[in-house]
Scaffold this motif. Sequence first.
Motif, PDB file in Angstrom:
ATOM      1  N   ALA A 145     -24.645 -93.386  91.369  1.00 56.98           N
ATOM      2  CA  ALA A 145     -25.762 -92.646  90.794  1.00 56.98           C
ATOM      3  C   ALA A 145     -26.409 -91.419  91.853  1.00 56.98           C
ATOM      4  CB  ALA A 145     -26.975 -93.714  90.829  1.00 56.98           C
ATOM      5  N   ILE A 146     -26.866 -90.153  91.275  1.00 57.67           N
ATOM      6  CA  ILE A 146     -26.931 -89.332  91.991  1.00 57.67           C
ATOM      7  C   ILE A 146     -28.452 -88.911  91.385  1.00 57.67           C
ATOM      8  CG2 ILE A 146     -26.717 -86.727  92.340  1.00 57.67           C
ATOM      9  CD1 ILE A 146     -23.722 -87.398  91.755  1.00 57.67           C
ATOM     10  N   ASP A 147     -29.312 -88.705  92.425  1.00 57.09           N
ATOM     11  CA  ASP A 147     -30.776 -88.526  91.858  1.00 57.09           C
ATOM     12  C   ASP A 147     -31.385 -87.991  93.063  1.00 57.09           C
ATOM     13  OD1 ASP A 147     -33.145 -88.768  90.675  1.00 57.09           O
ATOM     14  OD2 ASP A 147     -33.034 -90.799  90.503  1.00 57.09           O
ATOM     15  N   GLY A 148     -32.517 -87.156  92.750  1.00 52.48           N
ATOM     16  CA  GLY A 148     -33.276 -86.771  93.741  1.00 52.48           C
ATOM     17  C   GLY A 148     -34.445 -87.429  94.397  1.00 52.48           C
ATOM     18  N   ALA A 149     -35.262 -86.878  95.166  1.00 53.40           N
ATOM     19  CA  ALA A 149     -36.199 -87.700  96.071  1.00 53.40           C
ATOM     20  C   ALA A 149     -37.328 -86.802  96.200  1.00 53.40           C
ATOM     21  CB  ALA A 149     -35.687 -88.235  97.093  1.00 53.40           C
ATOM     22  N   ASP A 150     -38.610 -87.360  96.389  1.00 45.78           N
ATOM     23  CA  ASP A 150     -39.724 -86.586  96.659  1.00 45.78           C
ATOM     24  C   ASP A 150     -39.864 -86.500  98.118  1.00 45.78           C
ATOM     25  OD1 ASP A 150     -40.879 -86.116  94.090  1.00 45.78           O
ATOM     26  OD2 ASP A 150     -41.180 -88.201  94.006  1.00 45.78           O
ATOM     27  N   GLU A 151     -39.271 -87.332  99.163  1.00 46.56           N
ATOM     28  CA  GLU A 151     -39.313 -87.484 100.462  1.00 46.56           C
ATOM     29  C   GLU A 151     -38.325 -88.314 100.859  1.00 46.56           C
ATOM     30  OE1 GLU A 151     -42.519 -86.992 104.057  1.00 46.56           O
ATOM     31  OE2 GLU A 151     -43.102 -88.483 102.434  1.00 46.56           O
ATOM     32  N   VAL A 152     -37.527 -88.131 102.037  1.00 52.10           N
ATOM     33  CA  VAL A 152     -36.587 -88.946 102.513  1.00 52.10           C
ATOM     34  C   VAL A 152     -36.756 -89.103 104.064  1.00 52.10           C
ATOM     35  CG1 VAL A 152     -34.020 -89.355 102.898  1.00 52.10           C
ATOM     36  CG2 VAL A 152     -34.978 -87.771 101.083  1.00 52.10           C
ATOM     37  N   ASP A 153     -36.881 -90.198 104.474  1.00 52.95           N
ATOM     38  CA  ASP A 153     -37.032 -90.529 106.160  1.00 52.95           C
ATOM     39  C   ASP A 153     -35.872 -90.545 106.835  1.00 52.95           C
ATOM     40  OD1 ASP A 153     -36.359 -93.253 105.996  1.00 52.95           O
ATOM     41  OD2 ASP A 153     -38.153 -93.746 106.420  1.00 52.95           O
ATOM     42  N   SER A 154     -35.820 -90.835 108.263  1.00 51.15           N
ATOM     43  CA  SER A 154     -34.972 -90.714 108.915  1.00 51.15           C
ATOM     44  C   SER A 154     -33.880 -91.947 108.592  1.00 51.15           C
ATOM     45  CB  SER A 154     -35.162 -90.997 110.409  1.00 51.15           C
ATOM     46  OG  SER A 154     -36.059 -92.163 110.737  1.00 51.15           O
ATOM     47  N   GLU A 155     -34.451 -93.054 107.794  1.00 47.58           N
ATOM     48  CA  GLU A 155     -33.509 -93.936 107.615  1.00 47.58           C
ATOM     49  C   GLU A 155     -33.280 -94.028 106.185  1.00 47.58           C
ATOM     50  OE1 GLU A 155     -35.633 -97.625 108.910  1.00 47.58           O
ATOM     51  OE2 GLU A 155     -35.109 -97.231 111.202  1.00 47.58           O
ATOM     52  N   LEU A 156     -33.496 -93.227 105.540  1.00 47.38           N
ATOM     53  CA  LEU A 156     -33.010 -92.747 104.038  1.00 47.38           C
ATOM     54  C   LEU A 156     -33.845 -93.699 103.290  1.00 47.38           C
ATOM     55  CD1 LEU A 156     -29.259 -92.234 103.786  1.00 47.38           C
ATOM     56  CD2 LEU A 156     -31.038 -90.731 104.559  1.00 47.38           C
ATOM     57  N   THR A 157     -34.984 -94.157 103.819  1.00 44.10           N
ATOM     58  CA  THR A 157     -36.218 -94.839 102.706  1.00 44.10           C
ATOM     59  C   THR A 157     -36.766 -93.615 102.081  1.00 44.10           C
ATOM     60  OG1 THR A 157     -36.689 -96.432 104.319  1.00 44.10           O
ATOM     61  CG2 THR A 157     -38.037 -96.018 102.818  1.00 44.10           C
ATOM     62  N   LEU A 158     -36.895 -93.874 100.698  1.00 44.37           N
ATOM     63  CA  LEU A 158     -37.289 -92.669  99.602  1.00 44.37           C
ATOM     64  C   LEU A 158     -38.687 -92.959  99.161  1.00 44.37           C
ATOM     65  CD1 LEU A 158     -34.123 -92.516  97.487  1.00 44.37           C
ATOM     66  CD2 LEU A 158     -34.306 -91.401  99.780  1.00 44.37           C
ATOM     67  N   ILE A 159     -39.452 -91.862  98.832  1.00 41.61           N
ATOM     68  CA  ILE A 159     -40.439 -91.977  97.807  1.00 41.61           C
ATOM     69  C   ILE A 159     -39.911 -91.124  96.942  1.00 41.61           C
ATOM     70  CG2 ILE A 159     -42.664 -91.018  97.423  1.00 41.61           C
ATOM     71  CD1 ILE A 159     -43.834 -91.282 100.245  1.00 41.61           C
ATOM     72  N   LYS A 160     -39.972 -91.815  95.679  1.00 44.90           N
ATOM     73  CA  LYS A 160     -39.689 -91.249  94.289  1.00 44.90           C
ATOM     74  C   LYS A 160     -40.636 -91.621  93.140  1.00 44.90           C
ATOM     75  CE  LYS A 160     -35.424 -91.748  92.751  1.00 44.90           C
ATOM     76  NZ  LYS A 160     -35.508 -90.166  92.426  1.00 44.90           N
ATOM     77  N   GLY A 161     -40.618 -90.852  92.164  1.00 48.75           N
ATOM     78  CA  GLY A 161     -41.762 -91.147  91.045  1.00 48.75           C
ATOM     79  C   GLY A 161     -42.546 -89.922  90.839  1.00 48.75           C
ATOM     80  N   GLY A 162     -42.350 -88.858  91.620  1.00 46.13           N
ATOM     81  CA  GLY A 162     -43.127 -87.759  91.298  1.00 46.13           C
ATOM     82  C   GLY A 162     -43.072 -87.182  89.984  1.00 46.13           C
ATOM     83  N   GLY A 163     -42.169 -87.377  89.325  1.00 48.95           N
ATOM     84  CA  GLY A 163     -41.836 -87.088  88.044  1.00 48.95           C
ATOM     85  C   GLY A 163     -41.999 -88.042  86.925  1.00 48.95           C
ATOM     86  N   GLY A 164     -42.338 -89.420  87.416  1.00 50.35           N
ATOM     87  CA  GLY A 164     -42.813 -90.485  86.418  1.00 50.35           C
ATOM     88  C   GLY A 164     -41.904 -91.413  86.131  1.00 50.35           C
ATOM     89  N   CYS A 165     -40.751 -91.189  86.606  1.00 52.31           N
ATOM     90  CA  CYS A 165     -39.609 -92.131  86.237  1.00 52.31           C
ATOM     91  C   CYS A 165     -38.999 -93.031  87.195  1.00 52.31           C
ATOM     92  CB  CYS A 165     -38.250 -90.999  85.774  1.00 52.31           C
ATOM     93  SG  CYS A 165     -38.912 -89.857  84.624  1.00 52.31           S
TER      94      CYS A 165
END
Length: 279
Positions: free
Chosen positions: A126-146
């Motif tokens: 699966a390939i996807d974007g992210a709103d933010e990625v930290d040093s351990e690859l923890t992500l914030i996603k959902g800026g687009g609501g999905c």
Amino acid sequence: MRLQRWVCLRKLAAGSLSAPSSWRLVAFTSQKQHVRRFSQTVANMAEEAKKLAAFAAVDNHVQNNQVIGVGSGSTIVYAVDRLAERVRQEKLNIVCVPTSFQARQLILQHGLTLSDLDRHPELDVAIDGADEVDSELTLIKGGGGCLTQEKIVAGCAKHFVVIADFRKDSKALGQQWKKGVPIEVIPMAYVPVSRMIARRFGGEAILRMAVSKAGPVVTDNSNFILDWKFEHAQNWKEVNTAIKMIPGVVETGLFVSMAERAYFGMEDGSVTIRSAPVN
């Protein structure tokens, strides 16, 4: 006259002259134009960086006879462009599973094979974007609501790869992304959920309002989104689990220990690759 105005503007900038209001207006207008040009330059660099990251991820992770999870957002547009290009050039047999209505439309517009998790519950990548990625690859996603469908698709994939531009790379969540952690909630529960999150974890959980329509944003699942603006760093694994246990919460935009590699397009035209830490 033009030379005289230029000299006076230089003196004004140095603080050695009190300028008439007309010249102050010229200086202010010039400054606004400079800021606008600079912002446009950064935006152009970011778009090119998105493309570089997307192309690198597709080239490194997509092979023949695979089922691909296709994410959502502006960066994924370039990934689908490259995927379609490779399918045409290399005659690849690829099946695509979308994470949103937007992803579904992209797949169809590019003539790629569309499927779903009913027919293909196990994905190769699966390939996807992210709103933010930290040093351990923890992500914030959902800026687009999905966020919910994105997390489901990512969870079904053997490999989950993130693509982003240089603006999304952070040492800790919250450094770059200031809009908070998206949380999808059942509409009737948004008030008690927002109150409970603020009480237990601090900060403020705000109902996301639509821009081009009256009322709140409604997800593809007919739910609402709260944006939790947290005050400090957290143990994201524990917080993610705790928020999901609140009645009425559907899913959070915290992606913890899910991404195995992130591709960042950089300002200088290079691509930085970061892998998740080995536990």
